[in-house]
Enzyme design. Structure first.
Site, PDB file in Angstrom:
ATOM      1  N   SER A  55     -10.363 -26.189  24.069  1.00 17.62           N
ATOM      2  CA  SER A  55      -9.197 -25.692  23.324  1.00 17.62           C
ATOM      3  C   SER A  55      -8.183 -26.798  23.028  1.00 17.62           C
ATOM      4  CB  SER A  55      -8.538 -24.540  24.079  1.00 17.62           C
ATOM      5  OG  SER A  55      -8.050 -24.996  25.318  1.00 17.62           O
ATOM      6  N   VAL A  78     -17.248 -18.589   4.059  1.00 13.59           N
ATOM      7  CA  VAL A  78     -16.158 -17.705   4.498  1.00 13.59           C
ATOM      8  C   VAL A  78     -16.567 -16.768   5.647  1.00 13.59           C
ATOM      9  CG1 VAL A  78     -14.977 -17.818   2.269  1.00 13.59           C
ATOM     10  CG2 VAL A  78     -16.531 -15.909   2.709  1.00 13.59           C
ATOM     11  N   GLN A  87      -9.633 -19.214  -2.366  1.00 14.15           N
ATOM     12  CA  GLN A  87     -10.691 -19.475  -3.341  1.00 14.15           C
ATOM     13  C   GLN A  87     -10.216 -19.119  -4.745  1.00 14.15           C
ATOM     14  OE1 GLN A  87     -14.408 -17.543  -2.377  1.00 14.15           O
ATOM     15  NE2 GLN A  87     -15.509 -18.773  -3.880  1.00 14.15           N
ATOM     16  N   ALA A 159     -10.089 -28.657  14.801  1.00 21.36           N
ATOM     17  CA  ALA A 159     -11.220 -29.510  15.185  1.00 21.36           C
ATOM     18  C   ALA A 159     -12.266 -28.762  16.012  1.00 21.36           C
ATOM     19  CB  ALA A 159     -10.711 -30.726  15.961  1.00 21.36           C
ATOM     20  N   ARG A 169     -23.981 -25.626  10.646  1.00 20.75           N
ATOM     21  CA  ARG A 169     -24.230 -25.872   9.223  1.00 20.75           C
ATOM     22  C   ARG A 169     -24.733 -27.273   8.886  1.00 20.75           C
ATOM     23  NH1 ARG A 169     -24.607 -20.684   7.189  1.00 20.75           N
ATOM     24  NH2 ARG A 169     -22.796 -19.468   7.836  1.00 20.75           N
TER      25      ARG A 169
HETATM   26  C1  LIG Z   1     -29.096 -20.747   9.756  1.00 18.18           C
HETATM   27  C2  LIG Z   1     -28.187 -19.566   9.585  1.00 18.18           C
HETATM   28  C3  LIG Z   1     -28.688 -18.374   9.105  1.00 18.18           C
HETATM   29  C4  LIG Z   1     -27.868 -17.247   8.958  1.00 18.18           C
HETATM   30  N1  LIG Z   1     -28.399 -16.083   8.473  1.00 18.18           N
HETATM   31  C5  LIG Z   1     -27.602 -14.998   8.345  1.00 18.18           C
HETATM   32  C6  LIG Z   1     -28.131 -13.749   7.856  1.00 18.18           C
HETATM   33  O1  LIG Z   1     -29.317 -13.646   7.546  1.00 18.18           O
HETATM   34  N2  LIG Z   1     -27.294 -12.696   7.727  1.00 18.18           N
HETATM   35  C7  LIG Z   1     -25.963 -12.774   8.070  1.00 18.18           C
HETATM   36  O2  LIG Z   1     -25.228 -11.779   7.952  1.00 18.18           O
HETATM   37  N3  LIG Z   1     -25.443 -13.934   8.531  1.00 18.18           N
HETATM   38  C8  LIG Z   1     -26.211 -15.036   8.674  1.00 18.18           C
HETATM   39  N4  LIG Z   1     -25.669 -16.200   9.144  1.00 18.18           N
HETATM   40  C9  LIG Z   1     -24.231 -16.246   9.442  1.00 18.18           C
HETATM   41  C10 LIG Z   1     -23.961 -16.128  10.971  1.00 18.18           C
HETATM   42  O3  LIG Z   1     -24.460 -14.920  11.468  1.00 18.18           O
HETATM   43  C11 LIG Z   1     -22.450 -16.230  11.262  1.00 18.18           C
HETATM   44  O4  LIG Z   1     -21.783 -15.140  10.656  1.00 18.18           O
HETATM   45  C12 LIG Z   1     -21.846 -17.516  10.729  1.00 18.18           C
HETATM   46  O5  LIG Z   1     -22.662 -18.614  11.006  1.00 18.18           O
HETATM   47  C13 LIG Z   1     -20.468 -17.719  11.385  1.00 18.18           C
HETATM   48  O6  LIG Z   1     -20.684 -18.082  12.733  1.00 18.18           O
HETATM   49  P1  LIG Z   1     -19.700 -17.692  13.892  1.00 18.18           P
HETATM   50  O7  LIG Z   1     -19.496 -16.223  13.941  1.00 18.18           O
HETATM   51  O8  LIG Z   1     -20.211 -18.339  15.146  1.00 18.18           O
HETATM   52  O9  LIG Z   1     -18.392 -18.505  13.435  1.00 18.18           O
HETATM   53  P2  LIG Z   1     -16.859 -18.088  13.368  1.00 18.18           P
HETATM   54  O10 LIG Z   1     -16.668 -16.821  12.655  1.00 18.18           O
HETATM   55  O11 LIG Z   1     -16.157 -19.261  12.837  1.00 18.18           O
HETATM   56  O12 LIG Z   1     -16.457 -17.887  14.856  1.00 18.18           O
HETATM   57  C14 LIG Z   1     -16.389 -18.970  15.770  1.00 18.18           C
HETATM   58  C15 LIG Z   1     -16.615 -18.430  17.152  1.00 18.18           C
HETATM   59  O13 LIG Z   1     -15.496 -17.594  17.497  1.00 18.18           O
HETATM   60  C16 LIG Z   1     -15.960 -16.489  18.268  1.00 18.18           C
HETATM   61  N5  LIG Z   1     -15.670 -15.255  17.517  1.00 18.18           N
HETATM   62  C17 LIG Z   1     -15.203 -15.170  16.238  1.00 18.18           C
HETATM   63  N6  LIG Z   1     -15.018 -13.892  15.907  1.00 18.18           N
HETATM   64  C18 LIG Z   1     -15.384 -13.147  16.968  1.00 18.18           C
HETATM   65  C19 LIG Z   1     -15.432 -11.759  17.224  1.00 18.18           C
HETATM   66  N7  LIG Z   1     -15.073 -10.850  16.333  1.00 18.18           N
HETATM   67  N8  LIG Z   1     -15.854 -11.352  18.437  1.00 18.18           N
HETATM   68  C20 LIG Z   1     -16.223 -12.233  19.387  1.00 18.18           C
HETATM   69  N9  LIG Z   1     -16.221 -13.580  19.209  1.00 18.18           N
HETATM   70  C21 LIG Z   1     -15.795 -14.015  18.017  1.00 18.18           C
HETATM   71  C22 LIG Z   1     -17.458 -16.689  18.465  1.00 18.18           C
HETATM   72  O14 LIG Z   1     -17.660 -17.390  19.664  1.00 18.18           O
HETATM   73  C23 LIG Z   1     -17.859 -17.555  17.297  1.00 18.18           C
HETATM   74  O15 LIG Z   1     -19.032 -18.314  17.504  1.00 18.18           O
HETATM   75  C24 LIG Z   1     -26.481 -17.326   9.289  1.00 18.18           C
HETATM   76  C25 LIG Z   1     -25.986 -18.538   9.786  1.00 18.18           C
HETATM   77  C26 LIG Z   1     -26.800 -19.658   9.925  1.00 18.18           C
HETATM   78  C27 LIG Z   1     -26.221 -20.946  10.448  1.00 18.18           C
END
Ligand SMILES: Cc1cc2nc3c(=O)[nH]c(=O)nc-3n(C[C@H](O)[C@H](O)[C@H](O)COP(=O)(O)OP(=O)(O)OC[C@H]3O[C@@H](n4cnc5c(N)ncnc54)[C@H](O)[C@@H]3O)c2cc1C
Length: 232
Positions: A55, A78, A87, A159, A169
Site C-alpha cells: 500500500s 475499464v 473516455q 503505482a 495485461r
Molecule cells: C487474459 C485475460 C482474460 C480475461 N477474460 C475475461 C472474460 O472472458 N470475461 C470477463 O468478464 N473478463 C475477463 N477478463 C477480465 C478480468 O476478469 C478482470 O475483470 C480484469 O482483468 C480486472 O482485474 P481485477 O479485477 O483484478 O482488477 P481491478 O478491478 O483493477 O482490481 C484490482 C484488485 O482490487 C481488488 N478488488 C477490486 N474490486 C473488488 C471487489 N469488488 N471485491 C473484491 N476485491 C476487489 C482485487 O484484489 C483486484 O484484483 C480477462 C482478463 C485477462 C487478463
C-alpha cells in the site's frame, strides 16, 4: 495508437519511501521526507513491498493519454476498477474522422480478410451517416458502431494498481492491443520512477512460474520474459 505519460506524482519515489518509513520511525512524515534520498527510497520500497506491504506505493499516481485505440481495447481497460477514466464520448463526438477504426494485423496482412473488413466498416460508416441525416441523435446512431471504432481515453492509476495491471495485461495471455498498450505504459513508468516498477511486468517475472497453468502459451519462457522486461 499512442500512449503518453502526461503527469505523475512529483518525487514519487521519495514520497513512497517516506510512506514506507513512516510506519516504523518515530519522526513525522514531513521530517522523514526532508531527509529522504533516492537510494534510501529505492532500498526501503524494495524491502517493504517484498513482504507484501504494497500500500505504500499507492501514494504515487500516473496519468496517461491513450490515443487512437479500439473500443474493444478500452472495454477491457475499464474493467480495472481501481483506476480513474475519462473516455471520448460517442454521444458528443461524431464518428466521422478520416481514420475511424483499428485494423488487427491478422486482418491487414490477409488481402481477402481486409477487403471484407474494410467493406463492412465502410458500410457501417455510411449507415451511421444516413441515420444522423434522418435526425437520429448521435447517442442512438452509435448503436451500430463496431468494437473496432477508434477512441481516446485518459487513465490515472496509482503505482500499486499499475503493477497489478501490468501483471495481467503485459502477459502473453492478454489480448494483443491491451498488451501493447500496457507494455508501453510500463516502459514509460519504469523511466519515470524505476524504484516503483522494478520487476514489474507479467506476473511470472515475480512468481517465477506461469499462473495460467494449462493455458500457458507454449512459446512462453520465464527467463526470456524476465530479460525482455528488464531491458524494456
Ligand atoms: C487474459 C485475460 C482474460 C480475461 N477474460 C475475461 C472474460 O472472458 N470475461 C470477463 O468478464 N473478463 C475477463 N477478463 C477480465 C478480468 O476478469 C478482470 O475483470 C480484469 O482483468 C480486472 O482485474 P481485477 O479485477 O483484478 O482488477 P481491478 O478491478 O483493477 O482490481 C484490482 C484488485 O482490487 C481488488 N478488488 C477490486 N474490486 C473488488 C471487489 N469488488 N471485491 C473484491 N476485491 C476487489 C482485487 O484484489 C483486484 O484484483 C480477462 C482478463 C485477462 C487478463
Amino acid at each position: 495508437m499512442k500512449v503518453k505519460l502526461l503527469r505523475y506524482t512529483a518525487d514519487a519515489e521519495l514520497l513512497c519511501g517516506t510512506a514506507a518509513l513512516t510506519s516504523t520511525k518515530s519522526g513525522s512524515p514531513s521530517e522523514i521526507f526532508k531527509k529522504m534520498d533516492t537510494e534510501t527510497a529505492k532500498r526501503i520500497i524494495k524491502h517493504v513491498t517484498s513482504y507484501g506491504h504494497v500500500s505504500v506505493i499507492e501514494h504515487a499516481s500516473f496519468t496517461f493519454s491513450i490515443e487512437g485505440v479500439s473500443r474493444a481495447m478500452t472495454h477491457q481497460l475499464v474493467r480495472h476498477r481501481v483506476a480513474s477514466f475519462t473516455q471520448q464520448s460517442q454521444r458528443y463526438v461524431t464518428y466521422d474522422t478520416l481514420e475511424k477504426y483499428v485494423t488487427p494485423r491478422t486482418i491487414s496482412k490477409n488481402a481477402e480478410a481486409k477487403d471484407i473488413f474494410d467493406g463492412t466498416l465502410e458500410k457501417i460508416s455510411e449507415t451511421y451517416q444516413k441515420l444522423l441525416n434522418l435526425g437520429v441523435p448521435k447517442e442512438d446512431a452509435r448503436f451500430i458502431l463496431p468494437n473496432a471504432a477508434k477512441t481516446n481515453i485518459i487513465v490515472t492509476m496509482n503505482a500499486r494498481e499499475l503493477r497489478h495491471f501490468f501483471n495481467l495485461r503485459c502477459c502473453a495471455r492478454a489480448q494483443w492491443e491491451i498488451r501493447e498498450i500496457a507494455t508501453e505504459m510500463l516502459k514509460q513508468t519504469k523511466k519515470a520512477a524505476p524504484a516503483l516498477f522494478e520487476n514489474a511486468g507479467p506476473s511470472c517475472i515475480e512468481l517465477g512460474y506461469c499462473i495460467e497453468g494449462k493455458m500457458k502459451p507454449p512459446e512462453c519462457n520465464v527467463e526470456e520474459i524476465k530479460k525482455r522486461f528488464k531491458e524494456l
